[in-house]
Design a protein around this motif. Structure first.
Motif, PDB file in Angstrom:
ATOM      1  N   VAL A 116       0.630  -1.174  -0.147  1.00 12.88           N
ATOM      2  CA  VAL A 116      -0.049  -0.016  -0.247  1.00 12.88           C
ATOM      3  C   VAL A 116       0.671   1.311  -0.020  1.00 12.88           C
ATOM      4  CG1 VAL A 116      -1.863  -1.172   1.158  1.00 12.88           C
ATOM      5  CG2 VAL A 116      -0.117   0.284   2.508  1.00 12.88           C
ATOM      6  N   ASN A 117       0.387   2.196  -0.531  1.00 13.41           N
ATOM      7  CA  ASN A 117       0.929   3.537  -0.332  1.00 13.41           C
ATOM      8  C   ASN A 117       0.653   4.209   1.153  1.00 13.41           C
ATOM      9  OD1 ASN A 117      -1.725   4.643  -0.518  1.00 13.41           O
ATOM     10  ND2 ASN A 117      -1.256   5.545  -2.691  1.00 13.41           N
ATOM     11  N   SER A 118       1.010   5.336   1.481  1.00 15.93           N
ATOM     12  CA  SER A 118       0.866   5.947   2.618  1.00 15.93           C
ATOM     13  C   SER A 118      -0.297   6.329   2.836  1.00 15.93           C
ATOM     14  CB  SER A 118       1.977   7.322   3.007  1.00 15.93           C
ATOM     15  OG  SER A 118       1.552   8.059   1.733  1.00 15.93           O
ATOM     16  N   SER A 119      -1.211   6.553   1.959  1.00 20.46           N
ATOM     17  CA  SER A 119      -2.815   6.667   1.949  1.00 20.46           C
ATOM     18  C   SER A 119      -3.504   5.394   2.056  1.00 20.46           C
ATOM     19  CB  SER A 119      -3.332   7.447   0.717  1.00 20.46           C
ATOM     20  OG  SER A 119      -2.748   8.569   0.625  1.00 20.46           O
ATOM     21  N   GLY A 120      -2.948   4.170   2.110  1.00 23.59           N
ATOM     22  CA  GLY A 120      -3.596   2.960   2.317  1.00 23.59           C
ATOM     23  C   GLY A 120      -3.956   2.303   1.096  1.00 23.59           C
ATOM     24  N   GLU A 121      -3.806   2.935  -0.173  1.00 26.11           N
ATOM     25  CA  GLU A 121      -4.270   2.460  -1.365  1.00 26.11           C
ATOM     26  C   GLU A 121      -3.451   1.432  -1.721  1.00 26.11           C
ATOM     27  OE1 GLU A 121      -5.363   5.813  -4.330  1.00 26.11           O
ATOM     28  OE2 GLU A 121      -3.901   6.777  -3.354  1.00 26.11           O
ATOM     29  N   ASN A 122      -3.920   0.152  -2.346  1.00 23.86           N
ATOM     30  CA  ASN A 122      -3.631  -1.320  -2.470  1.00 23.86           C
ATOM     31  C   ASN A 122      -2.834  -0.831  -3.731  1.00 23.86           C
ATOM     32  OD1 ASN A 122      -3.179  -3.679  -4.123  1.00 23.86           O
ATOM     33  ND2 ASN A 122      -4.029  -4.493  -2.370  1.00 23.86           N
TER      34      ASN A 122
END
Length: 142
Positions: free
Chosen positions: A34-40
């Motif tokens: 994931v990125n820091s925004s939580g997106e897979n």
């Protein structure tokens, strides 16, 4: 007499096969990137299975590739890790731009008792932010 011998042989084969039928595989090793925004990152197309290279460090500069499977939930399953007694080190290369690397190690042991198999005692991820999250490891890639 022949029936007794046949019964003993059949019983012996049955008892040997019982242990073969009783094999415990370790819990699956699953990563979600994931990125820091939580997106897979697999779901949004930043990573694909071909961008994820996992290698087992066999020592002395020797490495063995680990098969990676992208599951329907866009997490990756590492195939056949944890099937050993002891500790092994792994390297992960994310070959998207920019290339990122991190390491992890698995400590596992062979089960004792009536069943054969292995269990993972500990999985430690190094050099990248991560957390254990309900049966998988969330790895933050920025």
């Amino acid at each position: 007499m022949k029936k007794s011998i046949a019964l003993i042989v059949a019983s012996t084969l049955f008892l040997q096969n019982c242990k073969d039928d009783c094999y415990t595989v370790p819990e699956p090793t699953v990563f979600e990137f994931v990125n820091s925004s939580g997106e897979n990152l697999i779901q949004n197309g930043v990573l694909t299975s071909s961008n994820i290279v996992v290698q087992q460090d066999n020592g002395n500069g020797n490495f063995a590739g680990i098969n990676v499977e992208v599951r329907d939930d866009k997490k990756i399953l590492l195939k056949n890790v944890g099937l050993f007694d002891g500790t092994r080190n792994y390297n992960v290369y994310l070959t998207s731009d920019p290339i990122r690397t991190f390491n992890f190690k698995i400590s596992s042991n062979q089960l004792t008792g009536d069943c054969d198999g292995y269990e993972i005692n500990e999985l430690t991820i190094e050099n990248i932010p991560s957390s254990a999250d309900n049966g998988y490891y969330k790895i933050v890639v920025d």
